[in-house]
Write an enzyme that holds these catalytic residues in place. Structure first.
Site, PDB file in Angstrom:
ATOM      1  CG  ASP A  88       6.453 -16.677  16.173  1.00  0.00           C
ATOM      2  OD1 ASP A  88       5.858 -16.736  17.263  1.00  0.00           O
ATOM      3  OD2 ASP A  88       7.164 -17.607  15.741  1.00  0.00           O
TER       4      ASP A  88
ATOM      5  CE  LYS B 212       8.191 -21.361  16.236  1.00  0.00           C
ATOM      6  NZ  LYS B 212       8.443 -19.979  16.664  1.00  0.00           N
TER       7      LYS B 212
END
Ligand code: NAP
Length: 292
Positions: A103, A67
């Site tokens: 997220d 990520k």
């Protein structure tokens, strides 16, 4: 080139629930699109993204441990990806990849679903985040955007302080004696550590005696198992809870919309997630899940 291919990259990815969730979403809208999980080792991301762009990819989900690394290989960063310093959703634009972090809005959407848009926690009482990794960073910026004073609780003090400073919050050491009172005052408490994937009452970020208030929202990011000690303790205290599966669902919704330009079929995606969990996915593979 018609772009209808989507991918998940990370390592491991074989146990991810995302392929089933996205396949159900494409089916529900009658789209002849594909979503494939690809195991990718750290260091291989740049080359792979160039290849995927040439193979008709429109979207890539990114999970652990890529990520952060993926951000350096994207031409464009949304303000969210830039602030968090990590991306889980890439979209191919005409001349390169754009990195986004869903997220962050995913957590907000999951909280909104749990409490209702009119009852979102606002400033005043703290938002406490256990953990200081990528998921914790997204949660910290989400709570700061909601106007809550953010408190980061983490084992590693350097990482905890660094995230607290970036998100404009404060750091409290793991195991600090003030934690039970702090958790009791908080309007939102988030578990952004992997604690909860094992068994037993100690597998929980809340120290003994720390209980969320009955009007607080307790958000779990672990989704395997779907019910954790953190959620059990929060429920017992009367708090409203947000499960890791709900966060997993809602972080996928903005990704789907970005890639297809269509509203996400949320109920079809939710059904596919729960069906996969009931069918035994993700398969047991030690104490790990992959966060996407
Ligand atoms: P990460 O970057 O590796 O960060 C993990 C964090 O947890 C670190 O702050 C680490 O503390 C802390 N930690 C790890 N083991 C611990 C332990 N035994 N005791 C106390 N603290 C511990 O991972 P991440 O990407 O942020 O993911 C965190 C969790 O969220 C994972 O379980 C992941 O699967 C889940 N997740 C779920 C979703 C979803 O959609 N539901 C999305 C993203 C992530 P130190 O800094 O002290 O090492």
């Amino acid at each position: 080139m018609e772009r209808t291919r989507c991918f998940l990259i990370g390592y491991p990815v074989s146990h991810s629930l995302s392929p089933a969730m996205f396949a159900a979403a494409f089916r529900a809208l009658g789209l002849d699109w594909t979503y494939q999980a690809l195991p990718v080792a750290p260091g291989e991301t740049g080359e792979l993204l160039a290849q995927l762009a040439g193979r008709g990819a429109v979207g890539v989900n990114v999970t652990m441990p890529l990520k952060r690394e993926v951000v350096a290989h994207c031409r464009y960063l949304t303000p969210r990806a830039e602030a968090v310093g990590a991306a889980n959703t890439l979209t191919f634009r005409e001349d390169g990849w754009e990195a986004d972090n869903t997220d962050w809005p995913g957590l907000r959407l999951a909280i909104t679903e749990a409490v209702g848009a009119g009852a979102l926690p606002r400033g005043g009482r703290p938002g406490v985040v256990f953990g200081a990794g990528g998921a914790a960073a997204a949660a910290a910026f989400c709570l700061a955007e909601m106007g809550l004073p953010v408190v980061i609780v983490n084992r590693d003090a350097g990482r905890g302080r660094e995230l607290a400073a970036r998100a404009g919050g404060e750091y409290v050491p793991w195991g600090n004696g003030a934690l039970p009172a702090l958790v009791g005052q908080a309007s939102v408490v988030v578990n952004a550590t992997p604690l909860g994937m094992g068994k037993g009452p100690a597998d929980c970020p809340l120290p003994p005696g720390a209980v969320p208030a009955p009007d607080a929202v307790a958000c779990e990011l672990v989704y395997h198992p779907p019910e954790t000690e953190f959620l059990r303790r929060a429920r017992k205290a009367g708090a409203r809870v947000v499960s890791g599966l709900s966060v997993l669902l809602w972080q996928a919704v903005p990704a789907f919309q970005r890639w297809t330009g269509r509203p996400a079929p949320v109920e079809a995606m939710r059904e596919a997630l729960f069906a996969s969990i009931e069918a035994g996915q993700p398969k047991k593979r030690g104490a790990e899940d992959c966060g996407t």
